[in-house]
Design an enzyme around this catalytic site. Structure first.
Site, short mmCIF file in Angstrom:
data_model
loop_
_atom_site.label_atom_id
_atom_site.label_comp_id
_atom_site.label_asym_id
_atom_site.label_seq_id
_atom_site.Cartn_x
_atom_site.Cartn_y
_atom_site.Cartn_z
N ILE A 84 0.82 -1.22 0.00
CA ILE A 84 0.00 0.00 0.00
C ILE A 84 0.85 1.27 0.00
CG2 ILE A 84 -1.93 1.16 1.17
CD1 ILE A 84 -2.54 -1.62 -0.09
N ARG B 29 -4.76 9.90 22.62
CA ARG B 29 -4.20 10.23 21.31
C ARG B 29 -4.79 11.51 20.74
NH1 ARG B 29 -1.72 5.42 19.16
NH2 ARG B 29 -1.61 6.40 17.12
N CYS B 30 -3.89 12.35 20.26
CA CYS B 30 -4.33 13.62 19.67
C CYS B 30 -3.77 13.73 18.26
CB CYS B 30 -3.78 14.79 20.48
SG CYS B 30 -4.26 14.76 22.20
N ASP C 247 -4.07 8.00 -2.68
CA ASP C 247 -4.77 7.43 -1.52
C ASP C 247 -5.98 8.25 -1.12
OD1 ASP C 247 -3.00 5.29 -1.04
OD2 ASP C 247 -1.60 6.59 0.02
N CYS D 228 -9.20 2.74 3.41
CA CYS D 228 -9.36 1.83 4.55
C CYS D 228 -10.37 2.44 5.51
CB CYS D 228 -8.03 1.56 5.24
SG CYS D 228 -6.99 2.99 5.43
N HIS E 70 -2.56 -4.16 11.20
CA HIS E 70 -2.64 -3.55 12.53
C HIS E 70 -2.09 -4.46 13.62
CE1 HIS E 70 -5.66 -1.58 10.01
NE2 HIS E 70 -5.25 -0.51 10.63
N CYS F 187 -3.28 -2.28 4.40
CA CYS F 187 -2.93 -0.87 4.53
C CYS F 187 -1.41 -0.75 4.54
CB CYS F 187 -3.54 -0.30 5.81
SG CYS F 187 -3.49 1.50 5.92
N1 GLN Z 1 0.09 5.05 1.37
C1 GLN Z 1 -0.22 5.14 2.75
C2 GLN Z 1 0.64 4.17 3.54
O1 GLN Z 1 0.92 3.14 3.06
C3 GLN Z 1 -1.68 4.87 3.03
C4 GLN Z 1 -2.04 5.08 4.46
C5 GLN Z 1 -3.51 4.99 4.80
O2 GLN Z 1 -4.27 4.39 4.10
N2 GLN Z 1 -3.94 5.54 5.89
O3 GLN Z 1 1.02 4.43 4.65
ZN ZN Z 2 -5.00 2.33 4.55
#
Ligand code: GLN
Ligand code: ZN
Length: 751
Positions: free
Chosen positions: A423, A507-508, A591, A635, A686, A718
């Site tokens: 990604i 988190r901010c 993106d 995402c 994640h 992601c």
């Molecule tokens: N190109 C971004 C990455 O790989 C995409 C991040 C995202 O979708 N929030 O970090």
């Molecule tokens: Zn993503």
């Protein structure tokens, strides 16, 4: 005058540091609570100093106000094992948010989701079958008592029963509305105990009145508030974020002492409310914007207020549109903003002054305009407006249809079926962060920084070649944040040093601010991508953040429309796209992870948003040649209700998040034949867990049942920036093998 709520973190983010210190074990609970109490005290003092008629209490939360609310009514899922606790236990509270069982084992945290259309995330109440509600009010009452030591003018705030139920979910999927009768009993007790403390007014938030509600929920309002009426606390029913439209009559007729309307997003309600408001009721108008950082034009607002003041006199209250939770706390800390920009901003503390200034103006009915901060004329017109108005439909269209493009691209890239890619980002190691920081602080020269980044690119490319991916990326080592990185290189953006806004828990985020017309003075990402392409014969994918995501994750201008700002961004980004193409980067990903977040709360407003959002994307990429392959990535999205719009982006390839839901999200594709190519994420980035090859194969097989195999790409969910190299290397190697397995078991018809 009052506010609906205030930021929680403290101007130096004291609460964040205290919480994280406590979680690490560096702070005792007493120390944490003391620090939290100090932050609250300071915020109340600010409200008093500004001359507000009430200080707002109960808007504070150590983690999240919805979680606090669940705790207040002992809505604690069984896996946290605390139903029997008779007192408020902070550790149980944090375990619900952060996912630990009482024995300290991993256990699913309560779900977290976005608070209406803001970037704040709340903890979703989770109701057991036959959930009952037991009041656990010490913390709530103590905060009121703490505030009463400062002043008697204390107005507590509580999430209303219907909004609370609406935002929750039942474990068995039943309608949470059935829980209302029991919940109301607990509310009634709470109101009674609050009243015993001598509280006169209580703000009860029902923002769901701004949503499209089913009839049963609309009707439940009357039942609920009839029942709560027996308490002698005066209720101010607060709505915000959206116009009430058909629910305005309900809101006006409920047996409460006052109604708050969001005068910014709910402007259209204002002309209708006076006719409907019973003569005994207070009307609180939220005309100081709680969602943006621009100073208010007090003179203009005064004009809006005057007829209300004439009609209502002291029954008119003035307020912020919503809680100030969504803006940073104090502008005075900013030392690096250019004065001309700074004088146009107002953060929470400044908004308090705007309120009191507005009230004085209204009461004294002076024509003499008090100018607190001043909007500059020059930014109230868009110099790009004529360019945007002149755009023709042609400029939103690729040259040829997808089918034609696909053939041309296939010839050119010769990619295998089930092509593999990632990604964009690769692990952001300590070394990368240090290099970026060193450069920012001037310790590292520009040349040294560039060398360090090139090394990272070399490393990322050789890793990917070894793994055997088909379409490579440069790894995004130079980016700390996908919006900030481009914002900093565009004209028209400003950045604060302390403009933090709570996202969730401790988190901010610090959203950049669009302060004037967007221009791109020079290429932003080309040299990195070009260098990366020079290292490999595989296609290198260029990587940009799309216009809608730039917009959704920024504070925006309020003098021109969002659409116009999106198009300004799109025009700037389209130059970057063309420069990438000219530099030999022939696969370009734009993106748009935030596309769905911008969706308006009301159904009837959605089509218009999706129209310009889709157009913004298309404008960004339309001018490339047929042989250039456009990708996009999304995402955090539920695709079902926007799948049509996603198809209209007409991106050659889209990569989406699906693995966390085991491809559940692909349900959208059952009824909708998605036309272009698509890469449903096959593993969840994640978590550090490396998925097995077989697992990924099974997910792909599942996808191949809904989407034809020749459309499918193979990729993670992601970007990989939060992961480490060892697990990344392993997972991607297995992913490439999974793709190979699929190539063997599926014969793919060439386009
Ligand atoms: N190109 C971004 C990455 O790989 C995409 C991040 C995202 O979708 N929030 O970090
Ligand atoms: Zn993503």
């Amino acid at each position: 005058m009052h506010v609906l709520g205030y930021p929680r973190m403290g101007a130096q983010r004291q609460l964040k540091w205290a919480l994280e210190g406590y979680w690490k074990g560096n702070l005792t609970q007493t120390e944490l609570l003391e620090k939290a109490a100090n932050v609250r005290q300071q915020h109340w003092q600010d409200q008093l100093d500004a001359g507000l008629d009430f200080i707002t209490v109960g808007d504070f939360a150590l983690y999240d106000h919805m979680l606090s609310h669940s705790y207040l009514f002992t809505v604690i899922p069984e896996r946290f094992g605390a139903q029997q606790e008779s007192d408020w236990q902070w550790d149980t509270y944090f375990r619900m948010a952060r996912g630990r069982s009482a024995e300290g084992k991993d256990c699913a945290a309560c779900e977290m989701t976005k608070w209406f259309d803001t970037n704040y995330h709340y903890i979703v109440p989770e109701f057991a079958p036959q959930q009952t509600f037991k009041l656990n009010p010490q913390v709530w009452l103590n905060e009121i008592k703490q505030a009463q030591q400062l002043t008697s003018k204390v107005k507590p705030v509580l999430v209303g029963p219907l909004t609370y139920l609406w935002l929750g979910k039942t474990q068995d999927g039943s309608d949470p509305l059935t829980l209302l009768p029991d919940l109301l009993k607990a509310y009634a007790q709470l109101l009674h105990q609050t009243q015993k403390l001598g509280v006169e007014w209580l703000q009860i938030d029902e923002p769901i009145l701004g949503l499209d509600l089913p009839l049963a929920w609309q009707q439940a309002f009357e039942q609920a508030y009839n029942q709560l009426q027996s308490s002698s606390v005066k209720l101010l029913l607060a709505t915000y974020f959206s116009p009430l439209h058909e629910n305005l009559s309900i809101a006006c007729s409920l047996p409460v002492a006052g109604l708050h309307l969001d005068g910014i997003t709910g402007q259209s309600d204002l002309s209708r409310v006076l006719d409907r408001l019973p003569p005994y009721k207070v009307l609180s108008l939220g005309l100081i914007n709680g969602r943006n950082i621009w100073c208010a034009d007090i003179g203009e607002i005064q004009k809006i207020v005057e007829p209300f003041y004439n009609a209502l006199g002291s029954r008119l209250w003035l307020s912020t549109s919503c809680s100030l939770l969504h803006v940073p706390e104090d502008l005075e800390q900013e030392q690096n903003l250019v004065p001309k920009i700074k004088q146009q901003f107002a953060f929470a503390k400044q908004k308090l002054n705007e309120l009191s200034c507005l009230a004085k103006q209204v009461v004294n009915a002076t024509d003499k305009r008090v100018v607190l901060n001043k909007k500059l004329e020059e930014i109230t017109v868009s110099t790009l407006q004529s360019t945007i108005n002149k755009l023709t439909p042609r400029e939103f269209e690729r040259n040829s249809a997808f089918k034609v493009r696909k053939q041309i691209q296939q010839k050119k890239f010769q990619l295998p079926a089930f092509s593999t890619t990632t990604i964009g980002s690769f692990p952001q190691t300590q070394a990368i962060r240090q290099a970026r920081l060193g450069f920012k602080q001037g310790i590292l020269s520009a040349q040294d920084y560039e060398d360090a980044m090139c090394k990272e690119i070399e490393n990322a490319v050789s890793e990917q070649e070894r793994i055997g991916l088909d379409v490579l990326v440069h790894g995004e080592a130079e980016r700390n944040d996908m919006v900030e990185y481009f914002g900093q290189q565009l004209e028209g953006y400003s950045f604060t040093d302390f403009g933090w806004v709570q996202s969730y828990g401790s988190r901010c985020v610090k959203p950049p601010v669009i302060t004037s017309d967007i221009q791109r003075p020079k290429p932003m990402s080309v040299k990195w991508s070009q260098y990366a392409q020079s290292l490999t014969s595989k296609p290198m994918k260029g990587m940009l953040t799309g216009p809608i995501t730039m917009l959704c994750w920024s504070f925006t201008r309020d003098d021109i429309s969002l659409k116009e700002q999106a198009f300004q961004l799109a025009l700037a980004l389209s130059q970057e796209v063309l420069d990438l193409e000219a530099a030999g980067i022939h696969i370009i990903q734009v993106d748009e992870p935030a596309l769905r977040e911008g969706l308006p709360l009301r159904q009837k407003d959605r089509a218009a948003y999706l129209r310009w959002a889709v157009d913004g994307f298309r404008l960004t990429v339309a001018k490339v040649q047929d042989s250039t392959q456009v990708h996009t990535h999304m995402c955090y999205a539920e695709f079902n209700d926007i799948i049509g719009a996603i198809a209209e982006l007409d991106s050659d390839v889209i990569t989406i998040e699906t693995s966390r839901s085991n491809m559940e999200l692909l349900k959208a594709f059952e009824d909708f034949k998605y036309p272009n190519d698509i890469g449903p994420g096959v593993y969840d980035i994640h978590s550090p867990v490396v998925p097995s090859e077989q697992w990924m194969v099974s997910l792909l097989e599942k996808a191949a049942r809904l989407i034809s195999p020749e459309q499918l790409w193979v990729n993670p969910d992601c970007g990989l920036k939060t992961r480490g190299w060892p697990e990344t290397r392993q997972a991607l190697t297995l992913m490439v093998q999974a793709a190979k397995q699929l190539r063997q078991s599926h014969t793919v018809i060439e386009a």
